[in-house]
Write a protein that holds these residues in place. Structure first.
Motif, PDB file in Angstrom:
ATOM      1  N   THR A 122      -8.061   9.138  -2.561  1.00 47.85           N
ATOM      2  CA  THR A 122      -7.291   9.865  -3.606  1.00 47.85           C
ATOM      3  C   THR A 122      -6.394  10.726  -3.346  1.00 47.85           C
ATOM      4  O   THR A 122      -6.829  11.466  -2.073  1.00 47.85           O
ATOM      5  CB  THR A 122      -8.604  10.468  -4.399  1.00 47.85           C
ATOM      6  N   GLU A 123      -5.515  11.368  -4.210  1.00 48.44           N
ATOM      7  CA  GLU A 123      -4.672  12.371  -4.122  1.00 48.44           C
ATOM      8  C   GLU A 123      -5.368  13.762  -3.597  1.00 48.44           C
ATOM      9  O   GLU A 123      -4.980  14.266  -2.665  1.00 48.44           O
ATOM     10  CB  GLU A 123      -3.479  12.427  -4.999  1.00 48.44           C
ATOM     11  N   GLU A 124      -6.197  13.926  -4.418  1.00 53.06           N
ATOM     12  CA  GLU A 124      -6.902  15.270  -4.464  1.00 53.06           C
ATOM     13  C   GLU A 124      -7.982  15.498  -3.679  1.00 53.06           C
ATOM     14  O   GLU A 124      -8.540  16.463  -3.512  1.00 53.06           O
ATOM     15  CB  GLU A 124      -7.148  15.910  -5.768  1.00 53.06           C
ATOM     16  N   ILE A 138      -6.453   6.180  -5.858  1.00 49.98           N
ATOM     17  CA  ILE A 138      -6.322   6.977  -7.239  1.00 49.98           C
ATOM     18  C   ILE A 138      -5.412   8.026  -6.937  1.00 49.98           C
ATOM     19  O   ILE A 138      -5.491   8.805  -6.234  1.00 49.98           O
ATOM     20  CB  ILE A 138      -7.813   7.796  -7.624  1.00 49.98           C
ATOM     21  N   ASP A 139      -4.565   7.955  -7.896  1.00 51.29           N
ATOM     22  CA  ASP A 139      -3.628   9.224  -8.347  1.00 51.29           C
ATOM     23  C   ASP A 139      -3.964   9.705  -9.641  1.00 51.29           C
ATOM     24  O   ASP A 139      -3.638   8.945 -10.611  1.00 51.29           O
ATOM     25  CB  ASP A 139      -2.069   9.025  -8.246  1.00 51.29           C
ATOM     26  N   PRO A 140      -4.770  10.645 -10.020  1.00 49.61           N
ATOM     27  CA  PRO A 140      -5.094  11.057 -11.339  1.00 49.61           C
ATOM     28  C   PRO A 140      -3.849  11.654 -12.119  1.00 49.61           C
ATOM     29  O   PRO A 140      -3.951  11.583 -13.447  1.00 49.61           O
ATOM     30  CB  PRO A 140      -6.052  12.412 -10.986  1.00 49.61           C
ATOM     31  N   LEU A 141      -2.943  12.009 -11.729  1.00 47.97           N
ATOM     32  CA  LEU A 141      -1.988  12.503 -12.494  1.00 47.97           C
ATOM     33  C   LEU A 141      -0.654  12.054 -11.652  1.00 47.97           C
ATOM     34  O   LEU A 141      -0.420  13.132 -10.644  1.00 47.97           O
ATOM     35  CB  LEU A 141      -1.871  14.150 -12.604  1.00 47.97           C
ATOM     36  N   ASP A 142       0.144  11.096 -11.951  1.00 48.96           N
ATOM     37  CA  ASP A 142       1.321  10.700 -11.249  1.00 48.96           C
ATOM     38  C   ASP A 142       2.564  11.532 -12.062  1.00 48.96           C
ATOM     39  O   ASP A 142       2.659  10.703 -13.105  1.00 48.96           O
ATOM     40  CB  ASP A 142       1.516   9.374 -10.910  1.00 48.96           C
ATOM     41  N   GLY A 143       3.270  12.241 -11.442  1.00 44.26           N
ATOM     42  CA  GLY A 143       4.393  12.722 -12.069  1.00 44.26           C
ATOM     43  C   GLY A 143       3.811  14.144 -12.632  1.00 44.26           C
ATOM     44  O   GLY A 143       4.383  14.815 -13.613  1.00 44.26           O
ATOM     45  N   TYR A 183      -1.503   6.017  -3.165  1.00 41.89           N
ATOM     46  CA  TYR A 183      -1.885   6.187  -4.608  1.00 41.89           C
ATOM     47  C   TYR A 183      -0.817   6.112  -5.536  1.00 41.89           C
ATOM     48  O   TYR A 183      -1.011   6.166  -6.685  1.00 41.89           O
ATOM     49  CB  TYR A 183      -3.077   7.426  -4.397  1.00 41.89           C
ATOM     50  N   ASP A 184       0.431   6.578  -5.166  1.00 41.74           N
ATOM     51  CA  ASP A 184       1.286   6.545  -6.173  1.00 41.74           C
ATOM     52  C   ASP A 184       1.722   4.981  -6.412  1.00 41.74           C
ATOM     53  O   ASP A 184       2.294   4.810  -7.518  1.00 41.74           O
ATOM     54  CB  ASP A 184       2.717   6.978  -5.231  1.00 41.74           C
ATOM     55  N   VAL A 185       1.409   4.236  -5.530  1.00 45.57           N
ATOM     56  CA  VAL A 185       2.085   2.760  -5.425  1.00 45.57           C
ATOM     57  C   VAL A 185       1.146   1.639  -5.604  1.00 45.57           C
ATOM     58  O   VAL A 185       1.342   0.824  -6.086  1.00 45.57           O
ATOM     59  CB  VAL A 185       3.141   2.351  -4.408  1.00 45.57           C
TER      60      VAL A 185
END
Ligand code: 2AM
Ligand code: CA
Ligand code: CA
Length: 267
Positions: free
Chosen positions: A72-74, A88-93, A216-218
């Motif tokens: 995960t990102e975080e 997982i990216d919980p918030l992409d952007g 996690y972005d892609v």
């Protein structure tokens, strides 16, 4: 191996979870202010919304597939499993989110060893839920989606993401961008790689390329593109695009044309 029935169920639950996290993000955006932004790097932004959304997602996902690990990102949960891992990216952007530009999403993939078998990208403001499972086609809400039928780069619109670090490669990137700008309908920068990939999958753009992205972005978006009939590779035409930090996703027909430009620029 996971059964098709079980995967279908997981796909439904994952959509619910992505929408729940999306609703939280949408609510928080209404009273968000820039003071709440923290910096991981000078231009690498994060907020309590990213971390809280991730906690919601990780907590719910661990209930539906207890044996799976997490990337995960975080970093809410860093346990890796041998067979199944959620990516997982919980918030992409996030940069869009903090500035109030309304393009951001939740991105969740499930990998079985090296392969993505399920992907969900929930676009928080447009309420578009893109999803796919391996071999099952790609959908947006209840509608089947397919990549664009455009046959040539000269009839195509191309999405990209600007480099935000590793600037020593920027000249190569700009050379590729310049050549694509001169031979297509133009380039677009939406600010969320997961959204970019879903736009390829749904035929809104014909191609997307970026370097430096994380798994996690892609991860989710790549399966959605492939299940919509598109093609995804790294800049050499190989399959190292989830962890390899180079991605080219297209409607398949224009893949070789862009790949040639990228190979020239990256040589
Ligand atoms: P993020 O919003 O989760 O950070 C845009 O080019 C893509 O790059 C987005 O998917 C964005 O994901 C990712 N990215 C990662 N780090 C970034 C950064 N420091 N600045 C801008 N985009 C970043
Ligand atoms: Ca991201
Ligand atoms: Ca993020």
């Amino acid at each position: 191996m996971i059964s098709t029935e079980k995967l279908k169920l997981l796909l439904e639950k994952t959509q619910e979870i992505a929408k729940e996290a999306g609703a939280f993000i949408r609510r928080e955006r209404q009273h968000f202010n820039l003071d709440r932004v923290e910096h991981k790097g000078f231009n690498d932004l994060v907020s309590y919304v990213d971390t809280e959304a991730e906690k919601i997602i990780v907590n719910k996902l661990s209930q539906i597939l207890p044996e799976a690990g997490f990337i995960t990102e975080e970093g809410t949960n860093t346990t890796k499993a041998e067979v199944f891992n959620w990516v997982i990216d919980p918030l992409d952007g996030t940069t869009n989110f903090v500035h109030g530009v309304p393009i951001f999403c939740v991105s969740i993939a499930l990998m079985e060893r090296e392969e993505v078998i399920l992907g969900v990208v929930y676009e928080v403001n447009l309420h578009e839920c893109f999803y796919a499972m391996k071999g099952g086609g790609a959908f947006c809400n209840d509608t089947r989606i397919r990549v664009s039928a455009a046959q040539t780069l000269s009839a195509s619109l191309i999405a990209t993401g600007f480099p935000y670090y590793n600037f020593d490669l920027i000249d190569k990137y700009l050379a590729a961008l310049k050549s694509l700008m001169k031979s297509s309908h133009g380039a677009r920068r939406f600010g969320s790689a997961a959204v970019d990939l879903c736009y390829v999958a749904s035929g809104r753009v014909e191609g997307f390329f970026e370097y430096n992205l994380n798994s996690y972005d892609v991860a989710a978006g790549t399966l959605i593109v492939e299940e919509a009939g598109g093609k995804v590779t790294d800049f050499s035409g190989g399959r190292d695009f989830i962890f390899g930090r180079q991605i080219l996703a297209t409607n398949e027909k224009i893949h070789e044309e862009i790949l040639n430009d990228l190979k020239k620029a990256w040589a």
